[in-house]
Enzyme design. Structure first.
Site, PDB file in Angstrom:
ATOM      1  N   GLU A 312       0.715  -1.349   0.175  1.00 34.63           N
ATOM      2  CA  GLU A 312       0.073  -0.134  -0.096  1.00 34.63           C
ATOM      3  C   GLU A 312       0.912   1.248  -0.054  1.00 34.63           C
ATOM      4  O   GLU A 312       0.626   2.347   0.617  1.00 34.63           O
ATOM      5  CB  GLU A 312      -0.758   0.066   1.208  1.00 34.63           C
ATOM      6  CG  GLU A 312      -1.814  -1.190   1.203  1.00 34.63           C
ATOM      7  CD  GLU A 312      -3.104  -1.220   2.389  1.00 34.63           C
ATOM      8  OE1 GLU A 312      -2.580  -0.657   3.260  1.00 34.63           O
ATOM      9  OE2 GLU A 312      -4.053  -1.452   2.084  1.00 34.63           O
ATOM     10  N   ASP A 386      -8.588  -9.017   3.823  1.00 31.89           N
ATOM     11  CA  ASP A 386      -8.232  -8.021   4.836  1.00 31.89           C
ATOM     12  C   ASP A 386      -9.217  -7.989   5.905  1.00 31.89           C
ATOM     13  O   ASP A 386     -10.154  -7.116   5.908  1.00 31.89           O
ATOM     14  CB  ASP A 386      -8.176  -6.748   3.952  1.00 31.89           C
ATOM     15  CG  ASP A 386      -7.565  -5.381   4.843  1.00 31.89           C
ATOM     16  OD1 ASP A 386      -7.066  -5.912   5.930  1.00 31.89           O
ATOM     17  OD2 ASP A 386      -7.278  -4.376   4.418  1.00 31.89           O
ATOM     18  N   GLU A 414     -12.494  -2.736  12.239  1.00 36.72           N
ATOM     19  CA  GLU A 414     -12.458  -1.670  11.057  1.00 36.72           C
ATOM     20  C   GLU A 414     -13.547  -2.049  10.129  1.00 36.72           C
ATOM     21  O   GLU A 414     -14.390  -1.429   9.657  1.00 36.72           O
ATOM     22  CB  GLU A 414     -11.093  -1.814  10.325  1.00 36.72           C
ATOM     23  CG  GLU A 414     -11.181  -1.264   9.052  1.00 36.72           C
ATOM     24  CD  GLU A 414      -9.591  -1.177   8.150  1.00 36.72           C
ATOM     25  OE1 GLU A 414      -8.693  -1.737   8.854  1.00 36.72           O
ATOM     26  OE2 GLU A 414      -9.515  -0.827   7.231  1.00 36.72           O
TER      27      GLU A 414
HETATM   28  C1  BDP Z   1      -6.032  -2.277   5.935  1.00 38.44           C
HETATM   29  C2  BDP Z   1      -6.222  -0.935   6.594  1.00 38.44           C
HETATM   30  C3  BDP Z   1      -5.101   0.007   6.601  1.00 38.44           C
HETATM   31  C4  BDP Z   1      -3.811  -0.542   6.955  1.00 38.44           C
HETATM   32  C5  BDP Z   1      -3.776  -1.969   6.148  1.00 38.44           C
HETATM   33  C6  BDP Z   1      -2.575  -2.550   6.908  1.00 38.44           C
HETATM   34  O1  BDP Z   1      -7.398  -0.477   6.094  1.00 38.44           O
HETATM   35  O2  BDP Z   1      -5.489   1.191   7.288  1.00 38.44           O
HETATM   36  O3  BDP Z   1      -2.813   0.217   6.908  1.00 38.44           O
HETATM   37  O4  BDP Z   1      -4.794  -2.806   6.511  1.00 38.44           O
HETATM   38  O5  BDP Z   1      -2.986  -3.708   7.496  1.00 38.44           O
HETATM   39  O6  BDP Z   1      -7.052  -3.161   6.446  1.00 38.44           O
HETATM   40  O7  BDP Z   1      -1.477  -2.445   6.549  1.00 38.44           O
END
Ligand code: BDP
Length: 721
Positions: A312, A386, A414
């Site tokens: 990401e 996720d 989340e």
């Molecule tokens: C996702 C979240 C994000 C996190 C990412 C992670 O939306 O905020 O940074 O995972 O685990 O679920 O790195």
């Protein structure tokens, strides 16, 4: 104003504030309430068996253990308990580590020390010169502290303390919370206020909350904490912040909690003034070595680094044409001389990869099996996408026998209603842990991979993304405390049933009344399935609204990265719904062991709870209960709403078993949950109905709003984003 009138006003003001304070304290005290035992028979039995405390040794940990016992007993038995340095009187509570025990005490021990590890404990009824005593011991002081908390748990849950002979030890070494806390005090995906860490006032100001945080964690066996977000700022590694980190490490140490930090891979550039962060560059290698030295000089028991790299948009070794092994091993070398570890996250996917996102982490990491240094452990999320309300276990767990893999669960909700929905997560965690990978035939479950037993790994770990903030009740929802608690218990013993944990938590947090425990426990155990039903039934996933992930957004289709759009995941069209990951589709099923791939590939054997995760099926597809897929889906959404309504009915009857504040808080939150469950049901069904073209089946309530209305809702300030 005359004096007595003044005093009268003060008294009135106090009375106004006092009740709030008392119940706010109950919210704050978590499962360490230590409220006076209601059952007189039980209380007097305990009274007769506990006289004074005899601490052996004077380390900070033994002092903390003694203090905890005093605090616990003075609350539970409503009397002060003194210390005494002898066993002349009966019923002493003796605490001390193995080396502090004299011959006479040791004679009472059989093989207990042989069956526990360094962190394990023994609670035993013993006799010294015909006098009965209770011994709490372990190989280390931390073991003793764990023993103390578990002894207090016996009292809190009204268990017998007659003829005790308890031994217990953690099955996983690294039991750690991951705080996604930013240095500016915000928390990524945090729904319980701001960060606990007051960086501004540290290192001088040690908030009592840090100590209570450590107590709570030690009471459930958590022994590590990553203080900063996986999307890290390199500043945490500067001397200015390391001094503050050191202060926290000093505060947590007596409670057996090691501090870890997320290391930003590009830190050598950002704070080190180097031109590159290439893991092959000698200057970079040196920089990390020096940084590790600097940290260990301050914090000799520093745990190590957590790293989110090339994920990401975070920097990583791939920015320099290197790979995950290169990056992880370089950092591992830097901390190895000090006994540190590197937890390298496997949460990767790329917008340049057209393959099914669910397949990408496996494709990227599995070829590296066996190539990581000994002090590297890969941190893998429970599922391949996720942290969804339900996901099949991550296929990596069955595919890297030569690499230690640690589990990453998300405690913060989340994707599960933030801190307004009551969802008991240990049920979800247990489902993953119990999943069979078939790595070495039937019965080789995920838990056997992460506890190291299947492949003989020395480092083992389990991480939970924390749901803790500075709200009075720490977690935003009184029942979200159970998720922190449960995570810790499962980290200590990942074989433990989530029902046992729920019961212990309820007894410790609220009441030992059976009429309370039974219905509320049932409510907790059902809550996870309820949220799956009203959000993502039958294997649907990632259809939350975009960015903040608050509420439904199955229609979202315009985000820059394809796999950020819910339409990518449900693929609803006039022909049907679901993601075909079978061998006729993305073939993600092939990442599982052959036996399992076969089960998932075939719609007849694929568990219905995962159906649309693995298959795209026609709206008329017949479910096992004879309903069409469309009707079945709609009925599941309705069932979710019904389940929440049932939770409300249950809770409404619990008024007399707990304080008014917490009772009302949960009541109000359940109202939000019901409202949002209906929102989910209506929005999703109206949206999918455009494709199915079918009427809602009997038994499903008609939506009161239009699809346009739901699509128009915007939440620019939803928390945690
Ligand atoms: C996702 C979240 C994000 C996190 C990412 C992670 O939306 O905020 O940074 O995972 O685990 O679920 O790195």
């Amino acid at each position: 104003m005359n004096q007595s009138f003044f005093l009268y006003i003060i008294l009135q003001l106090y009375l106004l504030i006092a009740p709030c304070n008392i119940s706010a304290q109950e919210d704050y005290k978590l499962w360490l309430q230590y409220k006076k035992i209601q059952d007189n028979k039980i209380a007097s039995n305990y009274q007769s068996k506990i006289y004074r405390i005899y601490p052996l040794g004077n380390s900070e940990t033994i002092q903390a253990a003694t203090k905890e016992l005093q605090q616990g007993i003075s609350g539970l038995l409503d009397r002060k308990i003194a210390l005494q340095q002898s066993t002349n009187t009966e019923n002493m509570l003796i605490l001390g580590n193995k080396s502090s025990l004299n011959e006479a005490i040791l004679k009472n021990i059989k093989n207990e020390f042989d069956i526990i590890n360094e962190e394990g404990y023994i609670i035993k009824s013993i006799q010294l010169k015909n006098k009965k005593h209770l011994l709490i011991t372990g190989k280390t002081d931390i073991g003793v502290l764990y023993g103390v908390f578990n002894f207090l748990k016996l009292l809190q849950t009204n268990q017998s303390i007659e003829n005790l002979a308890i031994t217990d030890a953690p099955k996983i070494n690294v039991r750690i919370l991951n705080h996604w806390d930013n240095l500016n005090g915000t928390i990524e995906r945090g729904y319980a206020g701001s960060s606990l860490w007051n960086w501004h006032k540290l290192p001088e100001f040690i908030d009592q909350r840090y100590i209570d945080y450590a107590r709570a964690n030690a009471s459930i066996g958590i022994n590590g904490t990553v203080l900063n977000n996986v999307n890290a700022s390199a500043l945490i590694l500067t001397p200015q912040y390391l001094e503050k980190v050191e202060a926290l490490a000093n505060t947590f140490r007596p409670y057996g909690i090691k501090v870890y930090l997320t290391a930003r891979f590009s830190a050598p550039i950002e704070i080190g003034g180097l031109k590159t962060a290439d893991p092959y560059d000698t200057e970079v290698i040196n920089w990390w070595e020096e940084k590790a030295k600097e940290i260990y000089l301050r914090i000799p028991d520093f745990g190590g680094f957590l790293v989110k790299a090339n994920s990401e948009g975070q920097p990583g070794p791939q920015n320099y044409g290197r790979n995950h092994v290169d990056g992880a091993n370089m950092l591992a070398d830097a901390v190895a001389p000090f006994g540190g570890i590197v937890m390298w996250r496997a949460f990767v996917y790329s917008e340049h990869d057209v393959n099914d996102r669910a397949k990408q982490a496996y494709s990227e990491f599995v070829p590296y099996d066996g190539q990581f240094k000994k002090n590297v452990i890969l941190q893998v999320k429970n599922g391949a996408i996720d942290f969804q309300p339900r996901e099949p276990f991550h296929p990596m767990f069955g595919a890297m026998p030569k690499t230690p893999l640690m589990m990453e669960f998300q405690i913060t909700q989340e994707y599960l209603g933030f801190s307004s929905h009551l969802v008991y997560l240990p049920k979800l965690f247990q489902e993953t842990l119990e999943s069979d990978t078939y790595q070495k035939g039937k019965g080789t479950t995920v838990v056997k991979i992460i506890d190291g037993s299947l492949n003989n790994h020395k480092i083992t770990g389990i991480a939970g993304v924390a749901n803790i903030g500075n709200d009075i009740n720490w977690t935003g929802h009184p029942f979200a405390q159970a998720n922190w608690y449960g995570f810790g218990r499962q980290a200590w013993n990942p074989y433990l049933d989530s029902e046992t944990i729920a019961e212990d938590w309820l007894r410790m947090t609220f009441s030992n009344e059976e009429n309370f425990i039974k219905p509320v426990k049932e409510m907790m155990l059902e809550s996870r399935e309820a949220i799956v039903n009203y959000m993502t039934p039958l294997g649907l996933h990632h259809i939350m609204d975009t960015g903040h992930h608050y509420g439904p957004g199955p229609w979202v289709s315009t985000l820059s990265r394809p796999e950020w759009n819910p339409v990518y995941y449900h693929k609803a069209d006039t022909k049907g719904i679901g993601f075909d990951r079978s061998k006729t589709g993305s073939n993600a099923t092939a990442q599982y062991a052959a036996e399992l791939a076969k089960i998932f590939d075939n719609t007849a054997s694929c568990p219905e709870k995962d159906l649309l995760w693995f298959h795209h099926l026609s709206w008329d597809y017949k479910l096992k209960n004879g309903e069409t897929l469309w009707n079945g889906l709609a009925l599941k959404y309705q069932e979710g709403v019904n389940q929440v309504e049932k939770m409300q009915t249950t809770w409404d009857q619990m008024k007399n078993y707990l304080d008014e504040t917490r009772f009302k808080e949960v009541q109000m939150l359940l109202n939000i949950q019901r409202k949002e469950a209906k929102w989910w049901r209506d929005a999703c069904l109206l949206y999918f109905q455009q494709f199915s073209g079918k009427e809602l089946p009997k038994g499903v309530e008609k939506p009161t709003q239009t699809l346009n209305y739901f699509q128009s809702l915007k939440f620019p300030f939803a928390p945690g984003n």
